[in-house]
Scaffold this motif. Sequence first.
Motif, mmCIF file in Angstrom:
data_model
loop_
_atom_site.group_PDB
_atom_site.id
_atom_site.type_symbol
_atom_site.label_atom_id
_atom_site.label_comp_id
_atom_site.label_asym_id
_atom_site.label_seq_id
_atom_site.Cartn_x
_atom_site.Cartn_y
_atom_site.Cartn_z
ATOM 1 N N GLU A 107 0.809 -1.021 0.237
ATOM 2 C CA GLU A 107 -0.011 0.205 0.300
ATOM 3 C C GLU A 107 0.911 1.012 0.825
ATOM 4 O OE1 GLU A 107 -2.159 0.295 4.009
ATOM 5 O OE2 GLU A 107 -0.542 -0.511 5.074
ATOM 6 N N GLU A 108 0.084 2.635 -0.459
ATOM 7 C CA GLU A 108 1.401 3.739 -0.459
ATOM 8 C C GLU A 108 1.551 4.129 0.748
ATOM 9 O OE1 GLU A 108 -0.956 5.279 -4.088
ATOM 10 O OE2 GLU A 108 1.095 5.905 -4.159
ATOM 11 N N TYR A 109 0.368 4.101 1.234
ATOM 12 C CA TYR A 109 0.629 4.330 2.672
ATOM 13 C C TYR A 109 0.150 3.414 4.159
ATOM 14 C CZ TYR A 109 0.979 8.941 0.338
ATOM 15 O OH TYR A 109 1.314 10.239 -0.251
ATOM 16 N N SER A 110 1.818 3.315 5.206
ATOM 17 C CA SER A 110 1.085 2.235 5.909
ATOM 18 C C SER A 110 0.963 3.600 7.519
ATOM 19 C CB SER A 110 2.416 0.965 6.232
ATOM 20 O OG SER A 110 2.251 0.850 5.208
ATOM 21 N N ARG A 111 -0.338 2.815 8.350
ATOM 22 C CA ARG A 111 0.553 3.667 9.944
ATOM 23 C C ARG A 111 1.128 2.432 10.584
ATOM 24 N NH1 ARG A 111 -4.889 5.967 12.019
ATOM 25 N NH2 ARG A 111 -5.678 3.834 12.031
ATOM 26 N N ILE A 112 2.207 3.453 11.051
ATOM 27 C CA ILE A 112 3.045 1.954 12.469
ATOM 28 C C ILE A 112 2.558 1.992 13.918
ATOM 29 C CG2 ILE A 112 4.695 1.673 13.009
ATOM 30 C CD1 ILE A 112 4.469 0.955 9.525
ATOM 31 N N GLY A 113 1.752 1.556 13.923
ATOM 32 C CA GLY A 113 1.094 1.689 15.698
ATOM 33 C C GLY A 113 2.383 1.257 16.452
ATOM 34 N N THR A 114 2.704 1.292 17.854
ATOM 35 C CA THR A 114 3.134 0.797 18.615
ATOM 36 C C THR A 114 3.109 -0.651 18.616
ATOM 37 O OG1 THR A 114 1.205 0.496 20.373
ATOM 38 C CG2 THR A 114 2.873 2.337 20.693
ATOM 39 N N GLY A 115 4.567 -1.321 18.622
ATOM 40 C CA GLY A 115 4.462 -2.686 18.369
ATOM 41 C C GLY A 115 5.450 -2.996 16.910
ATOM 42 N N GLY A 116 4.540 -2.142 16.534
ATOM 43 C CA GLY A 116 5.008 -2.816 14.479
ATOM 44 C C GLY A 116 6.631 -2.431 14.451
ATOM 45 N N PHE A 117 7.004 -3.518 13.240
ATOM 46 C CA PHE A 117 8.374 -3.829 13.630
ATOM 47 C C PHE A 117 9.218 -3.311 12.949
ATOM 48 C CE2 PHE A 117 12.182 -6.723 11.262
ATOM 49 C CZ PHE A 117 12.593 -5.996 12.442
ATOM 50 N N THR A 118 9.209 -1.620 12.879
ATOM 51 C CA THR A 118 9.824 -1.128 12.234
ATOM 52 C C THR A 118 11.294 -0.709 12.715
ATOM 53 O OG1 THR A 118 7.914 -0.076 11.019
ATOM 54 C CG2 THR A 118 9.785 1.168 11.120
ATOM 55 N N ARG A 119 12.082 -0.237 11.903
ATOM 56 C CA ARG A 119 13.670 0.242 11.952
ATOM 57 C C ARG A 119 14.066 1.423 11.618
ATOM 58 N NH1 ARG A 119 17.549 -2.124 10.382
ATOM 59 N NH2 ARG A 119 17.079 -3.766 9.064
ATOM 60 N N LEU A 120 15.417 2.370 12.074
ATOM 61 C CA LEU A 120 15.924 3.597 11.036
ATOM 62 C C LEU A 120 16.773 2.843 10.473
ATOM 63 C CD1 LEU A 120 15.871 6.136 13.912
ATOM 64 C CD2 LEU A 120 14.143 6.006 12.068
ATOM 65 N N ILE A 121 16.744 2.595 9.278
ATOM 66 C CA ILE A 121 18.128 2.253 8.457
ATOM 67 C C ILE A 121 18.805 3.784 7.792
ATOM 68 C CG2 ILE A 121 17.105 0.426 7.477
ATOM 69 C CD1 ILE A 121 16.126 1.699 5.166
ATOM 70 N N ASP A 122 20.255 3.786 7.020
ATOM 71 C CA ASP A 122 20.972 4.260 7.267
ATOM 72 C C ASP A 122 21.267 4.171 5.308
ATOM 73 O OD1 ASP A 122 23.328 5.964 6.410
ATOM 74 O OD2 ASP A 122 24.392 4.623 7.365
ATOM 75 N N VAL A 123 20.401 5.087 4.596
ATOM 76 C CA VAL A 123 20.683 5.010 3.774
ATOM 77 C C VAL A 123 21.537 5.402 2.673
ATOM 78 C CG1 VAL A 123 18.752 4.749 3.532
ATOM 79 C CG2 VAL A 123 19.439 7.285 3.081
ATOM 80 N N GLU A 124 22.775 6.016 3.553
ATOM 81 C CA GLU A 124 23.861 6.974 2.875
ATOM 82 C C GLU A 124 25.167 5.688 2.732
ATOM 83 O OE1 GLU A 124 23.618 9.965 2.276
ATOM 84 O OE2 GLU A 124 21.500 10.610 2.623
ATOM 85 N N ALA A 125 24.605 4.445 3.679
ATOM 86 C CA ALA A 125 25.516 3.695 3.504
ATOM 87 C C ALA A 125 25.829 2.648 2.387
ATOM 88 C CB ALA A 125 25.377 2.626 4.691
ATOM 89 N N VAL A 126 24.543 2.688 1.373
ATOM 90 C CA VAL A 126 24.406 1.568 0.350
ATOM 91 C C VAL A 126 23.909 2.424 -1.001
ATOM 92 C CG1 VAL A 126 23.619 0.185 2.092
ATOM 93 C CG2 VAL A 126 22.119 1.627 1.197
#
Lengths: 355, 355
Positions: A107-126
Amino acid sequence: MPTNKEKIVAMNQRFLLVRRPQGVPSPEDFELVDAPVPSASEGEFIVRNVFVSLDPAMRGWLDDTPSYMPPVPLGTAVRASAVGRVVESRHPDFPVGAWVSGLTAIEEYSRIGTGGFTRLIDVEAVPSPSNYLSVLGAVGLTAYFGVVDVLAPKPGQTLLVSGAAGAVGSLVGQIGKILGCRTIGIAGGSEKVQRLEERYGYDVAIDYRGKDRAALEAAIQAAAPNGVDCVFENVGGDILDAALSSLRDGATVALCGLISEYNSAEKIGARNIWQLIVHRATMRGFLVSDFLPRFGEGMQAMAAWLQDGRLRFDEHVDHGIENALPAFLRLFEGTNQGKMILQLSDADEATRVRG
Amino acid sequence: MPTNKEKIVAMNQRFLLVRRPQGVPSPEDFELVDAPVPSASEGEFIVRNVFVSLDPAMRGWLDDTPSYMPPVPLGTAVRASAVGRVVESRHPDFPVGAWVSGLTAIEEYSRIGTGGFTRLIDVEAVPSPSNYLSVLGAVGLTAYFGVVDVLAPKPGQTLLVSGAAGAVGSLVGQIGKILGCRTIGIAGGSEKVQRLEERYGYDVAIDYRGKDRAALEAAIQAAAPNGVDCVFENVGGDILDAALSSLRDGATVALCGLISEYNSAEKIGARNIWQLIVHRATMRGFLVSDFLPRFGEGMQAMAAWLQDGRLRFDEHVDHGIENALPAFLRLFEGTNQGKMILQLSDADEATRVRG
C-alpha cells in the motif's frame, strides 16, 4: 506543509486480498482500492512505502492454514516488508523524512503503531535504500544465518544450493565460497546457469530444466561424486528429492523454502527421507526471525563482505502498485533476476505529500 | 566328538534370497536349501544359530538400491542378526559351547571369519539368550540412543511414538517415561492400544486404524493440545505426516524407520515437511550402528532398568526356518506382539552336532 487541498487529493492506493487464492494467485483474488491516507495518533507515524519486498513466503500468508504468521485477513492490504520514509509522525524516534524498514503491506501509506516492527535505516551507507530489502534485509540475513548457523560448513565441504540464482540462493553460494566450500548451484535455464558461474562464483551450475529426477540426480552425482555435506533448500519437490539422494553421511539439509509447492494444494514434500536414515542426516527448518537478537551481527558481516567486494547481489525492481501481482508471480515463473522488489513511489518524492 | 556318520548326516538348512522382491516379499523370492555344514579355517569358527532376529530394516537389504548396507546378494542366505553357540572353533576367543551374538544369516550354521561382527554374550544374566536380540540387542540400543541421544527430551516434554507397540517403540515409550516425558503412543488395533497403556505405561494411546490423516491429527492434538516436543518415528506415511502437523516450535523428529513404505515402490516420504520450517524443527535420521563405541553404556543402562523392574519387553518367537517368511511378514501385517524372533534350534541341542 502541504495545503489543505493537496491533503484531500492525496489518496492511499492499497492492494487488498479479497479472496484466498486456489493454486496460482489470480487477479480476482485481489483488489486495488483508493483509501484515505491514514493519520497518526500519539506514538504512531505514517510511512510512505517506497519499495516493497515480494517474497515466495508471502504466498503462504495468503492461505488460511496455520503457519508461523497469521493469515492475511481478507479485505486487508497484503502483508509485505517495505522500505519507506516517514511522512507524518507522532513518535519522537521516527521524525518526518526518516528512512525506515519494516513489515508493513503493499500500500502506498502505512500507519505504524506501537509494536510494529520498524527500524531506522542508514540509506547513505548503501547504493539504494532498497538494499535493506535484499542483501541487508531478511533475504541477506536468511542466507547468512542459514549458512553460518544452520549448516555451519567446514572448509572444503560441498554445499548444494537450490534456487541458486534467486535472491537468497545467490548469496548462499557466495557465503559458502567465503567459508571455503565447494559450491554447486541448481537453477532453471541457461541464462541463470551462466549467472551462477560467472556472477555468483558457483563451482558447478546445474540447469534443472529438461531434467527428470534421475537426470538431476546424475548431474549432482557428477558434480559431487562423494556426495554433498550441506544442502540449502529453497525449492522442494524433485529437486529436494534429488538432493536427498546425493547426501554424504552426516549431511545437513537447511530447509529454507519450498517454492515449488506453494501454489499447489497437494504437497509432495520429500519422498526421499529414507536417505536421512541411510546417511544419518539432519533436515532442519529455520526462519530468519529466530535470529532476531543476532541481526546486528549478520548485517555487520554482510556489510563488511560487501565493502570488500566479496558479495554481489542483484535486485529486480518492477514499478507501480498496479503491477503487484505480475511482479509477485515472477517468483514462481522464475522470470526475476535477483531479489524481487516493487517500487511504489520515487525515493525523492516520497516525503513530498506531507514532508 | 560326533562320529563320522553323524557329521555327514548333519546338513545346514539355509534360507536363500533367489529373486529381489517387488513389494511384499513372496515365497518365490526365496529358496530353502540343504547345504553342507561349513568348516572353520584358522581364525574362524562355526556358529549354530539358535535365534535369528527378524527386523523391518531387513526388507531394505533385499532390494538392490544403495543403502547403509550392501544388498543381500542373490543366491546367498538372508542376512540377519542372530544368537547362537559355537560348535566348531579355530579361534581362541570363541571356544566350542560359547554363546555369541552377531550379524549372520537365516541359516542353521554360519561360518564366522575374521572381521565378522560377533561377540560373546552372558546368557546367565538374562531369562533367555534371545534377549540379546531384543532388549539387550540392536532393538534395545536403538530405543536407548534414539531417545537419550537423538531426542534428548527434557523432563515434562511430550514424546510421540509411532509403531509404539513394536519392538523398538514399546521400549521408547518406557525410556521416555523414565526420563520424565509425557508419552503418546500410536499403534494399530484395540489390543495393541490396551497394551500401550497397561503394559508400556503410555499416558495416551491412539489407534490409527479407521482414522484418516485428519482424524489422526485430531487425535494427536487432543492428546497434546500444545503440540509435541519429540517424535520417535518408526512408520512414516500418514502417521508421520500427522506427527509433523503436531509439532511444537523447536521440536525434534528422530527418524528410525519407515515400515509403511518398505514394501512399496512409490515412496510417500513426508508430505508435510513445510511444518519443519513453520516450527523450526529438526528431523534426524539415525542408525544404531553409529553408536557402536557406546554400546556398553547403553547395555548397562538398559540392564539396570530391567533389574529395577522399570522396563518391560516382549518377544514374539516363531519356530523353524521353514517359517522364516511368514514370521518376517508379521512385521508388516502387525500380527507380532513384541520383538519378532525366529527360533531355528533348541538352545540345549545347539551344540550337540559338533559340541
